[in-house]
Design an enzyme around this catalytic site. Structure first.
Site, PDB file in Angstrom:
ATOM      1  N   HIS A  33      -7.919   7.968   4.065  1.00 51.60           N
ATOM      2  CA  HIS A  33      -7.493   9.055   3.413  1.00 51.60           C
ATOM      3  C   HIS A  33      -8.585  10.237   3.014  1.00 51.60           C
ATOM      4  CE1 HIS A  33      -8.221   6.787  -0.089  1.00 51.60           C
ATOM      5  NE2 HIS A  33      -8.349   7.774  -0.827  1.00 51.60           N
ATOM      6  N   CYS A  85       0.911  -1.030  -0.112  1.00 46.60           N
ATOM      7  CA  CYS A  85      -0.081  -0.087  -0.124  1.00 46.60           C
ATOM      8  C   CYS A  85       0.863   1.301  -0.033  1.00 46.60           C
ATOM      9  CB  CYS A  85      -0.863   0.031   1.262  1.00 46.60           C
ATOM     10  SG  CYS A  85      -1.746   1.730   1.587  1.00 46.60           S
TER      11      CYS A  85
END
Ligand code: ZN
Ligand code: ZN
Length: 330
Positions: free
Chosen positions: A173, A42
């Site tokens: 996010h 990631c």
């Protein structure tokens, strides 16, 4: 009997048609996995900083640092960097091109990712007080940063959580897109606000504070399911004091905002499971007559032909019922 409800102050309508679905569990199919897998490789995880463009701002213990091409800051709390696949380009065009008979504005602007935690599976409802107020500070700083740019007219600050809500990565996010134009949604609101004598948000806030749609309030904010709810379990968060822009928020107010947001997300999680959702800030810089607000939209229903055709949304859960479920779980 379904109801066609008009927006508080715009000429927009939604249809509350409760016959179509009954309980939060009816939406369980929309819930997604835990979001804890796929952390391998990631790009947003701590330690993988080289996989993203250099950060424009990195927060560590309240300090704001920045990356260089060669050296990336480690051990951060929050990290902001340009989106690898930006919707707009930060480079101003050299020549303006125009298509005959059409208005073409060069796609100038900024598209930034705000990574909310170094930890892949961290959920915002589990953030500590320090983490949640830190994140609100990042939101304020980054919005101020782009509003200060002479060519930027509007900053869209939002979070997509879950694939059905448009998130391509599980890692927590938010995003920010700084635009060279004012979006029509805001133009329409401003036109209506200019025509009214009092701030329509202050007026609706007064009413909703004592309505069955109230979910939660703290010292500075109110969270409620709006009378005009376009999707099941839509929630609006408004500051009690009339304020137009995050840039005006003190650290105390930022914490208070984070606290109420954390509460709403916590009750989403308890009532709806791991539901995909979007939230977005509505705020305007140097526009004191606007009233900042934050809207949360769980993605439990799909906009389809009727919605695109009419701009009207069919919502199978009344906001009164949604508020009662959410309130119970806080
Ligand atoms: Zn990650
Ligand atoms: Zn107001």
């Amino acid at each position: 009997m379904p109801e066609i409800r008009k927006h508080y102050f715009l000429n927009e309508y939604c249809i509350i048609a409760e016959e179509r679905a009954k309980r939060p569990s009816d939406f369980a199919g929309a819930a997604e996995g835990s979001g804890r897998k796929d952390s391998e490789n990631c790009a947003f995880c701590a330690g993988n900083e080289e996989k993203t463009p250099p950060a424009t701002a990195v927060y560590r213990n309240g300090e704001v640092l920045s990356d260089t091409e060669k050296k990336r800051v480690r051990d951060w709390d929050f990290r902001c960097f340009p989106n690898l696949y930006p919707a707009l380009s930060p480079n101003l065009p050299l020549n303006e091109s125009r298509e005959k008979d059409r208005e073409v504005i060069p796609g100038f602007g900024f598209h930034e990712v705000i990574v909310e935690s170094p930890v892949h599976g961290k959920k915002m409802e589990d953030f500590s007080d320090k983490e949640i107020s830190g994140l609100m500070q990042v939101y304020r700083d980054r919005a101020c940063h782009y509003y200060a740019h002479g060519k930027i007219s509007h900053v869209s600050l939002f979070k997509n959580s879950g694939k059905a809500a448009g998130a391509s990565l599980d890692h927590p996010h938010s995003q920010l897109i700084a635009l060279p134009v004012c979006p029509p949604v805001i133009e329409r609101e401003l036109a209506a606000i200019r025509r009214s004598q009092n701030c329509p948000y202050c007026t609706l806030l007064e009413k909703e504070k004592t309505s069955p749609r109230l979910i939660f309030e703290n010292s500075d904010f109110v969270a409620f399911a709006p009378y005009y709810s376009t999707v099941p379990f839509e929630v609006w968060v408004l500051p009690k004091r009339h304020m137009n822009f995050l840039g005006e928020f003190s650290p105390e107010l930022l914490f208070s905002l984070g606290e109420i947001l954390r509460n709403v997300l916590g009750s989403y999680s308890r009532v709806l499971g791991n539901t995909p959702y979007n939230y977005m800030f509505y705020q305007l810089f140097e526009t004191p007559w606007y009233h900042l607000n934050l809207r949360l939209l769980p993605r439990l229903s799909t906009a389809a032909g009727f919605e695109f055709n009419t701009g009207m949304y069919i919502n199978p859960v009344s906001p009164e019922k949604a508020a009662s479920y959410l309130k119970e779980s806080i």
